[in-house]
Every structure is written in structure tokens, then in C-alpha cells.
Design an enzyme around this catalytic site. Structure first.
Site, PDB file in Angstrom:
ATOM      1  N   ALA A   1       0.635  -1.058  -0.020  1.00  0.00           N
ATOM      2  CA  ALA A   1      -0.033  -0.094   0.194  1.00  0.00           C
ATOM      3  C   ALA A   1       0.912   1.244  -0.149  1.00  0.00           C
ATOM      4  CB  ALA A   1      -0.910  -0.024   1.305  1.00  0.00           C
TER       5      ALA A   1
ATOM      6  N   GLY B   1       0.518  -5.055   0.784  1.00  0.00           N
ATOM      7  CA  GLY B   1      -0.750  -5.095  -0.147  1.00  0.00           C
ATOM      8  C   GLY B   1      -0.163  -5.782  -1.737  1.00  0.00           C
TER       9      GLY B   1
ATOM     10  N   GLU C   1      -0.748  -9.199  -1.088  1.00  0.00           N
ATOM     11  CA  GLU C   1      -2.058  -9.527  -0.923  1.00  0.00           C
ATOM     12  C   GLU C   1      -3.034  -9.443  -2.374  1.00  0.00           C
ATOM     13  OE1 GLU C   1      -2.443  -6.702   2.062  1.00  0.00           O
ATOM     14  OE2 GLU C   1      -3.454  -7.834   3.379  1.00  0.00           O
TER      15      GLU C   1
ATOM     16  N   GLU D   1       4.176  -5.868   7.115  1.00  0.00           N
ATOM     17  CA  GLU D   1       3.521  -4.589   7.929  1.00  0.00           C
ATOM     18  C   GLU D   1       3.777  -4.524   9.451  1.00  0.00           C
ATOM     19  OE1 GLU D   1       2.239  -6.814   5.671  1.00  0.00           O
ATOM     20  OE2 GLU D   1       0.612  -6.172   4.431  1.00  0.00           O
TER      21      GLU D   1
HETATM   22  C1  3H9 Z   1       0.788  -2.236   3.450  1.00  0.00           C
HETATM   23  O1  3H9 Z   1       0.939  -2.826   2.473  1.00  0.00           O
HETATM   24  C2  3H9 Z   1      -0.613  -2.624   4.201  1.00  0.00           C
HETATM   25  C3  3H9 Z   1      -1.324  -3.439   3.290  1.00  0.00           C
HETATM   26  O2  3H9 Z   1      -1.613  -4.469   3.992  1.00  0.00           O
HETATM   27  C4  3H9 Z   1      -2.918  -2.886   2.934  1.00  0.00           C
HETATM   28  C5  3H9 Z   1      -3.551  -2.181   4.016  1.00  0.00           C
HETATM   29  C6  3H9 Z   1      -4.874  -1.689   3.481  1.00  0.00           C
HETATM   30  N1  3H9 Z   1       4.654   3.294  -0.128  1.00  0.00           N
HETATM   31  O3  3H9 Z   1      13.342   1.912   0.069  1.00  0.00           O
HETATM   32  P1  3H9 Z   1      13.630   2.696  -0.992  1.00  0.00           P
HETATM   33  C7  3H9 Z   1       9.337   4.793  -1.448  1.00  0.00           C
HETATM   34  S1  3H9 Z   1       1.942  -1.643   4.448  1.00  0.00           S
HETATM   35  C8  3H9 Z   1       5.051   4.674  -0.440  1.00  0.00           C
HETATM   36  O4  3H9 Z   1      14.763   3.631  -0.964  1.00  0.00           O
HETATM   37  P2  3H9 Z   1      14.850   0.216  -2.330  1.00  0.00           P
HETATM   38  C9  3H9 Z   1      10.412   5.127  -0.730  1.00  0.00           C
HETATM   39  O5  3H9 Z   1      10.013   6.274   0.263  1.00  0.00           O
HETATM   40  C10 3H9 Z   1       3.265  -1.541   3.113  1.00  0.00           C
HETATM   41  N2  3H9 Z   1       6.369   4.648  -0.669  1.00  0.00           N
HETATM   42  O6  3H9 Z   1      14.347   1.579  -2.209  1.00  0.00           O
HETATM   43  C11 3H9 Z   1      11.608   5.668  -1.638  1.00  0.00           C
HETATM   44  O7  3H9 Z   1      10.860   6.996  -1.575  1.00  0.00           O
HETATM   45  P3  3H9 Z   1      12.127   8.395  -2.136  1.00  0.00           P
HETATM   46  C12 3H9 Z   1       4.034  -2.594   3.114  1.00  0.00           C
HETATM   47  C13 3H9 Z   1       7.039   3.899  -0.890  1.00  0.00           C
HETATM   48  O8  3H9 Z   1      15.115  -0.148  -3.487  1.00  0.00           O
HETATM   49  C14 3H9 Z   1      11.229   5.165  -2.541  1.00  0.00           C
HETATM   50  O9  3H9 Z   1       9.990   4.426  -2.713  1.00  0.00           O
HETATM   51  N3  3H9 Z   1       5.110  -2.619   2.361  1.00  0.00           N
HETATM   52  C15 3H9 Z   1       6.662   2.440  -0.275  1.00  0.00           C
HETATM   53  O10 3H9 Z   1      16.011   0.155  -1.309  1.00  0.00           O
HETATM   54  C16 3H9 Z   1      12.363   3.869  -3.042  1.00  0.00           C
HETATM   55  O11 3H9 Z   1      12.448   3.237  -1.845  1.00  0.00           O
HETATM   56  C17 3H9 Z   1       6.424  -2.361   2.911  1.00  0.00           C
HETATM   57  O12 3H9 Z   1       6.461  -2.179   4.028  1.00  0.00           O
HETATM   58  C18 3H9 Z   1       5.311   2.420  -0.060  1.00  0.00           C
HETATM   59  N4  3H9 Z   1       4.878   1.160   0.458  1.00  0.00           N
HETATM   60  O13 3H9 Z   1      13.832  -0.664  -1.483  1.00  0.00           O
HETATM   61  C19 3H9 Z   1       7.404  -2.282   1.938  1.00  0.00           C
HETATM   62  N5  3H9 Z   1       7.773   1.716  -0.581  1.00  0.00           N
HETATM   63  O14 3H9 Z   1      12.781   7.840  -3.306  1.00  0.00           O
HETATM   64  C20 3H9 Z   1       8.324  -0.880   2.218  1.00  0.00           C
HETATM   65  C21 3H9 Z   1       9.128   2.591  -0.862  1.00  0.00           C
HETATM   66  O15 3H9 Z   1      11.099   9.678  -2.435  1.00  0.00           O
HETATM   67  N6  3H9 Z   1       9.419  -0.618   1.300  1.00  0.00           N
HETATM   68  N7  3H9 Z   1       8.430   3.793  -1.013  1.00  0.00           N
HETATM   69  O16 3H9 Z   1      12.801   8.391  -0.845  1.00  0.00           O
HETATM   70  C22 3H9 Z   1      10.626  -1.212   1.238  1.00  0.00           C
HETATM   71  O17 3H9 Z   1      10.832  -2.181   1.998  1.00  0.00           O
HETATM   72  C23 3H9 Z   1      11.308  -0.858   0.160  1.00  0.00           C
HETATM   73  O18 3H9 Z   1      11.102   0.327  -0.253  1.00  0.00           O
HETATM   74  C24 3H9 Z   1      11.719  -1.837  -0.929  1.00  0.00           C
HETATM   75  C25 3H9 Z   1      12.617  -1.137  -2.018  1.00  0.00           C
HETATM   76  C26 3H9 Z   1      12.338  -3.131  -0.371  1.00  0.00           C
HETATM   77  C27 3H9 Z   1      10.487  -1.939  -1.558  1.00  0.00           C
END
Ligand code: 3H9
Length: 709
Positions: A63, A107, A110, A130
Site C-alpha cells: 500500500a 498489499g 495481498e 506490515e
Molecule cells: C501495506 O501494504 C498494508 C497492506 O496490508 C494494505 C492495507 C490496506 N509506499 O526503500 P527505497 C518509496 S503496508 C510509499 O529507497 P529500495 C520510498 O519512500 C506497506 N512509498 O528503495 C522511496 O521514496 P523516495 C508494506 C514507498 O530499492 C522510494 O520508494 N510494504 C513505499 O532500497 C524507494 O524506496 C512495505 O513495508 C510504499 N509502500 O527498497 C515495503 N515503498 O525515493 C516498504 C517504498 O522519495 N518498502 N517507497 O525516498 C520497502 O521495504 C523498500 O522500499 C523496498 C525497496 C524493499 C520495496
């Protein structure tokens, strides 16, 4: 159809592509776009099946977390609303095959669970992370994942939050096929295999949901593990409750329960703090005076000065990132001992299953040693990790200036010394920068990158980028004594000593901080690092203290009588042969005697006061650092404390914590301590200013570059 989702056809197979860079988060428009595409394939008789795939480097990373912030801060109404679109996908009569590359997280996984089949490239990862944000899956993950992977696996994934690789996902039933080579082509071929067959709905699959007897044992064991290993975190326990609902309620009711629990977590203080930590960690790489696409110096080889604990640890970090290193020391014995320690550390990792022997053999081949600076001639970067002393560092940097090629980065791992003074001994101060690793360097994530007056922007940008490659969180800080982390930590440790001198037992002081969530109490930290080291630093810098300021004295006496901490078997605690700590009656008696001799009044001190004094001393110093410009943002300080000092992420870091308490309240308490304990508690001007204007540290942003001494 929105721009975020594209629809195309490969003969009888529709291809739905999500294009929401950088990570295809489920921002508004994405779930709607997917659902619209699904409705379109339903209506098109020429389409027999569909593939859902992510454009760019990844499938869906979850999400959109920014939407959570909007929701909880009142910037958006309603709910996140992904779940209903997943029902549209699942209800499709034509099979939808999801093709996963990169990550399918939260998400994203999901969405994949609601599709009828899942294929993945070999390096793909899937997970429900999450809990790291203080929430639980909220779009059916706690209801569909157990149906695909079984109860135990679903619990593990939803409570630990660590993604698993494609091969493991295949084994436990989350993925149906791993596709080598072209993922889209493989997914389309898979879609043709299943076209025309009924589309299986995950929500109707109950065969892995177990019996009540089996499940009771699994749930009880899982709750116990979480209570032990994830101290202070409610979200993993809530995730277990939601998964339990999947075993007891029909799917729709289970989803209602999941939704209720999801929002309960989302609006909690913990979730807000953890989401802050997530964004703060990403914000650190944004430096106002450094362009978005900076010039980067290629770093394909590193030279390290010093084969001691730090040098060896840093060598392992570089080798693990695939960068060859050469380590220099002054005699062969030191090099041999250094290499032996590296080998021993790697052997432990192999024993624990973290690395294979083959991997370790490859890494060891990347680490060479030398007795001569001449072998540094080809290095792109030097990391000096010699003994902490200015005279020695100056000698070393003069040698580096002579031996290293022009364009090489010359960095120092100093934790206390002035980078500008070190840089001044070279003919190229623009090449000099601080790279302050934390011990043990191969384990700790934090890296303070210390900007000198003359440090080049390309040098800074390269070090920031390199920190990611090394698996570290690099935070750029200004050049002041102790930089950011230790400058705050010293008064915090000192306050813990004052508390003991005023009558609190050492174990009561440490317990109060551990109960607050710190990984270790400050006195136990002192024992671990060696009290003699802190003693030496105190003596060396005593002349910089304000005249008349209160000084702790008990720890100095302990050091003088040989109580050096763990290494001597006694310090604030006594230690057995396995370095297990127990409270020491001898220290209690000594403190009692010494404080009586010095006429320090003794009193009962509450856990609340202990925590306030320790944490607010961090906050007060943090406020000075922020105002003076040695940290760019309050979030940078928080990132340092969460990643390098064991501060609980679920409290967001010291500055976030202060904001959440309210700066007015914090300022009042600091002022109270100022009256009681004197000048060391003088409120930082920024704390006063923000408190009086009803603002928070988060509102204070610096647009200029860092201050340097
Ligand atoms: C969820 O899904 C809840 C569900 O159950 C549904 C509920 C209804 N959203 O980390 P990076 C941005 S909760 C918004 O540097 P990497 C990040 O801020 C979510 N933005 O890259 C950054 O922005 P900026 C569950 C996001 O390659 C840019 O993307 N998911 C999101 O080192 C690059 O990110 C997670 O917890 C997001 N979801 O790593 C996963 N994700 O360039 C969270 C990233 O402006 N994300 N951004 O600074 C991660 O773990 C890492 O970002 C990922 C990539 C491994 C994906």
C-alpha cells in the site's frame, strides 16, 4: 483506465501492467485501475486469461504508506480501500496469473493472493512486512495467506515481517511456479495452460486451515515467541489474532475482523512512530546542496589502515559488498591477528547458517594485507581505522597524501576527532571525509558520514551511495566533537551515573531504560565497551567542560580500582565466565560509602524520573545539534539513534518521542531539572523556542548545508 495501469493483449492473453514508479505502490488509482482492467477482460470474449505484472524494477511493494500518514493526520478521509478491488480480481471467471519480480510486499502480496495463480522470477521476494510499520496486513492477507501457506507459515511471515525468496514461496504454496528467463513470456505461457479452466479462488481454499486442536498449539507457541522476541510490540500479537480469526470465522467475517484490527493498529502511536522511522531513513539521503543526480566516484577497491577490531569489521563489510580490500598495519603480527579474527567471525556466521563456506572462501580471497602504503596506490578509497589519537592520524594522512592516487577518497573512521584538522595535513582536503562505523562494524547498520569544511560534494555523494551498497544507513553529519550520536550519548551516560550517585541502584537505572525499550541500559553499555575507554575520553576532554559544571565521580573511582567492565569481570555489575551480569553488592557498598564521603544526598528515584532524565538529556543535546546545523533534520538524529544506539524504533527516535510527548511538557521538565541539577540542564534555545510557539522538532528543517567546526 488510469495512467497507472496499462492494458494490452498477447493474442488470447491480456497483460495488465502496473506503472507507478519507483515501487508500484498501491496509490489511489492503482487498485481501481487493476479492477477496471479485470472487468475489461471479463467482457472481451477473445481473452481467455490474463497476466498481472509490475512495470520497472519490481512488482507491488505494498500500500502507499504516504496515504496512511494522510489518513492518520486528518489529511484524507475514508479508508485505504484496497480489499474490495481484490474481490473483483478474485471473482474474475477468467484465470489471472500474477507475475512477480523484485518484491511483492504487504498489499502487493495481498493482490497476488487474490489472483488465481502466482509465478515468480527466481530472485523475487514476497512478504508481509506490515509489522515493521506497527500494523498488520489489511487487505485480506491474514485471511488468504494461511489458506495458501498454512497457519504456521502465515504466522511467521506476518509476525516477523521478513520477506522470503521465490524458492521458499514455491515450497510453501504461495507461488505456483518459478520462471527462469523471461518472466512475462513464462507467465503468458502459464496463463495459456490454465485458460479455459475454472479460476480457483484462494478464499474458498480451506484445506490448509488445520484443526482446532493443531491450531491451539501453534497459536499458543507463536504468542509466546512474540512476547519473548518482539518485546513491547503489539502488532505481531494482533496479526496472530487476525490469523486465528481466519481459522474460526467464514472468510467475509474474518476480513471484517482483520479490518477492525488493522485500523486499530494504524491509529496507534507505535505505528505513527514506525512510519516516521521508515520515511526518516529514506529522507537522510536528501541533502539540500547536493544535486539529485550527483557526480559519483567509482569505488571498486578499498584500502584500510589498521587491522584491529574496526579495520577487520570494515574489511568484512566491503568484501561482503563485493569490493576487494587491502589492509595495512605496522607489523605482520598485527595483520595475522586481524585476519584470524576475520576468519573467526566468518566461521561463526557459517555455523549460524548466515553464510555458506563457499561464500566465505570467496570473501576471504577479496581481503589482502600489506605492510606498505605503496600498495594503496590503486585504491579508489581509503578508510583509516587506526588507534584514536590526533598525532597518529595526522601522520597517517600525510602518508596517504603521498601514496594514494589523485581522486581517491581519504576517509577516517574517527569517532571523536576533528576531520578538518586531519584534512589539513593533506594537500587535498576536498578528498577527506569521516566514515564513522559503529562496532561491530560488520553488524551495526549505522554509518555517520562526517562532512568536513572542504569535503567535496562528489566525495559526500559517493559515500552516501556507498553506504547503501555496504548495507548501511549512512547519515551525513557535521564536524563537531562526538559528531551527532556520541555527542548526545555522552551526557546520557553521564546522567545515568548521576542517578546512581543520587541513590538509584545500577540495575534499577538500566531496567528503567530497558523497560522504556532501549536495547541495553546505559551502565551495561559502559561495561560492554570498557569503562577505561570512557574514562580516557573524559580525562582528555575535561578541559572543554564548562567551569563549575557537575562531574560524575563514581565511575572514575571504579576504573582506578581496576573495575573496567566486562573485560575485567566487574564494573557496574559483576560478570561470570560467560559474561553474564549480576548486580554486585560490593559496588552498592562502595557507592554508598563514596557518596556519603562526598556528602551527596541520597533518595528514592522513580523509574519515571530515571527515564525522563536519560531521554530528555538526549533530546536537549539533540536540539542544540539541530539548531547548530550539525544534523540536517530531527529525523536524521532519530535514524542515528534507532540504527546505532538501540533506541526503540516503535518510539520513533528521541526527537520524535519528544514531539509525541509534546515539546511544552518536555521543556517544562527540562527546566525543572535545570533548577534542581544546575547548568548541565540548561534548556537548549531551540527546545524553548519551539515549545513556546507550540511547534515540534519535525517542523524545524534546515535548508542550508551542515555546519562544520
Ligand atoms: C501495506 O501494504 C498494508 C497492506 O496490508 C494494505 C492495507 C490496506 N509506499 O526503500 P527505497 C518509496 S503496508 C510509499 O529507497 P529500495 C520510498 O519512500 C506497506 N512509498 O528503495 C522511496 O521514496 P523516495 C508494506 C514507498 O530499492 C522510494 O520508494 N510494504 C513505499 O532500497 C524507494 O524506496 C512495505 O513495508 C510504499 N509502500 O527498497 C515495503 N515503498 O525515493 C516498504 C517504498 O522519495 N518498502 N517507497 O525516498 C520497502 O521495504 C523498500 O522500499 C523496498 C525497496 C524493499 C520495496
Amino acid at each position: 483506465m488510469t495512467d497507472l495501469v496499462q492494458y494490452s493483449k498477447d493474442n488470447d492473453v491480456a497483460v495488465i501492467t502496473i506503472n507507478n514508479p519507483p515501487v508500484n505502490a498501491l496509490s489511489p488509482g492503482v487498485p481501481e485501475g487493476i479492477a477496471e482492467a479485470v472487468e475489461r477482460i471479463e467482457k472481451d470474449p477473445s481473452v481467455k486469461a490474463a497476466v498481472l505484472i509490475g512495470g520497472g524494477r519490481t512488482f507491488i511493494a505494498g500500500a502507499d504508506i504516504k496515504e496512511f500518514v494522510k489518513l492518520t493526520s486528518g489529511g484524507r478521509r475514508g479508508d485505504i480501500g484496497i480489499a474490495q478491488y481484490l474481490l473483483t480480481i478474485e471473482n474474475s471467471r477468467k484465470p489471472i496469473v500474477v507475475a512477480i519480480h523484485g518484491n511483492a510486499l504487504g498489499g502487493g502480496l495481498e493482490v497476488a493472493q487474490a489472483c488465481h495463480y502466482r509465478v515468480a522470477s527466481p530472485d523475487a521476494k514476497v512478504g508481509q512486512p506490515e509489522v515493521n510499520l506497527g500494523i498488520i496486513p489489511g487487505a485480506g492477507g491474514t485471511q488468504r495467506l494461511p489458506r495458501l501457506a498454512g497457519i504456521a507459515k502465515a504466522i511467521e511471515m506476518c509476525t516477523v515481517g521478513k520477506p522470503i525468496k521465490a524458492a521458499e514461496a514455491l515450497e510453501c504454496g504461495i507461488v505456483d511456479r518459478v520462471i527462469e528467463g523471461d518472466l512475462l513470456a513464462g507467465a503468458i505461457a502459464f496463463a495459456r495452460e490454465v485458460a479455459g479452466k475454472p479460476a480457483p479462488k484462494t478464499r474458498e481454499r480451506n484445506e490448509k486451515l488445520g484443526t482446532p486442536e493443531q491450531n491451539a498449539l501453534i497459536f499458543a507457541a507463536a504468542r509466546e515467541t512474540v512476547r519473548k522476541k518482539q518485546r513491547g510490540l503489539p502488532a505481531p500479537l494482533v496479526a496472530i489474532d487476525a490469523i486465528e480469526a481466519a481459522t474460526k470465522l467464514p472468510f467475509e467475517k474474518g476480513c471484517e475482523e482483520e479490518k477492525r484490527l488493522f485500523y486499530q493498529c494504524l491509529y496507534s502511536d507505535q505505528s505513527k512512530a514506525l512510519i516516521h522511522v521508515f520515511f526518516a531513513e529514506r529522507e537522510v539521503s536528501k541533502i539540500p546542496d547536493i544535486p539529485k543526480e550527483p557526480q559519483i566516484i567509482p569505488v571498486n577497491s578499498v584500502a584500510i589502515v589498521g587491522a584491529g577490531t574496526m579495520g577487520g569489521g570494515i574489511a568484512m563489510v566491503c568484501a561482503n559488498a563485493g569490493i576487494p580490500v587491502v589492509i595495512k598495519d605496522t607489523d605482520q603480527g598485527a595483520l595475522d591477528r586481524g585476519l584470524a579474527t576475520i576468519q573467526k567471525n566468518y566461521a561463526t556466521s557459517v555455523k549460524r547458517g548466515r553464510f555458506t563456506q563457499e561464500y566465505v572462501d570467496q570473501r576471504m580471497k577479496m581481503i589482502k594485507t600489506t605492510l606498505s602504503y605503496d600498495d594503496f596506490a590503486g585504491a579508489d578509497m581509503v578508510i583509516e581505522a587506526a588507534f584514536e589519537g590526533m598525532a597518529l592520524k595526522k601522520e597517517i594522512f600525510a602518508e596517504l597524501d603521498r601514496a594514494c592516487k589523485r581522486g581517491a577518497i581519504l576517509s577516517s573512521n574517527t569517532s571523536t576527532l576533528n576531520i578538518d584538522e586531519i584534512a589539513a595535513t593533506t594537500s587535498r582536503p576536498e578528498a577527506v571525509i569521516g566514515m564513522h562505523f559503529f562496532s561491530p562494524a560488520n553488524v551495526m547498520r549505522l554509518l555517520e558520514i562526517v562532512r568536513g569544511k572542504a569535503s567535496g560534494k562528489d566525495v559526500i555523494a559517493t559515500c552516501m551511495q556507498l553506504s547503501k551498497k555496504l548495507g548501511k544507513v549512512g547519515v551525513l553529519v557535521g564536524n563537531c566533537r562526538g559528531f551527532v550520536g556520541n555527542r548526545m550519548f555522552l551526557p546520557y551516560i553521564r546522567e545515568a551515573q548521576f542517578l546512581v550517585e543520587e541513590g538509584a541502584a545500577p540495575e534499577a537505572v538500566d531496567k528503567a531504560f530497558v523497560d522504556f525499550g532501549m536495547a541495553m541500559g546505559p551502565l551495561a553499555v559502559g561495561d560492554l565497551g570498557g569503562l577505561d575507554i570512557a574514562y580516557r575520553i573524559r580525562k582528555e576532554f575535561r578541559h572543554t567542560e564548562k567551569p563549575g559544571a557537575r562531574q560524575p565521580f563514581v565511575e572514575d573511582r571504579m576504573v582506578e580500582m581496576g573495575r573496567l567492565g566486562q573485560k575485567s569481570g566487574s564494573g557496574w555489575y559483576k560478570y561470570d565466565a560467560d559474561r553474564r551480569a549480576t548486580p554486585d553488592p560490593e559496588i552498592a557498598a562502595l557507592v554508598c560509602k563514596w557518596t556519603a564521603d562526598a556528602n551527596v544526598p541520597q533518595r528514592q528515584i522513580s523509574a519515571e524520573e530515571i527515564v525522563d532524565r536519560g531521554i530528555y538529556t538526549l533530546v536537549n543535546e539533540g536540539a542544540r545539534i539541530l539548531e547548530e546545523g550539525y544534523a540536517l533534520r530531527a529525523g536524521d538524529i532519530d535514524t542515528i539513534y534507532v540504527n546505532g544506539y538501540g533506541f526503540p524504533a516503535y518510539r520513533g527516535g528521541p526527537m520524535w518521542y519528544a514531539d509525541s510527548v509534546g515539546l511544552k511538557k518536555v521543556y517544562e521538565r527540562v527546566s525543572e531539572f535545570h533548577k534542581q541539577h544546575g547548568m548541565l540542564w540548561e534548556p537548549a534555545p531551540l527546545l524553548k523556542k519551539l515549545a513556546e510557539s507550540g511547534k515540534a522538532f519535525a517542523d524545524f528543517q534546515r535548508e542550508s548545508a551542515h555546519a562544520t567546526d
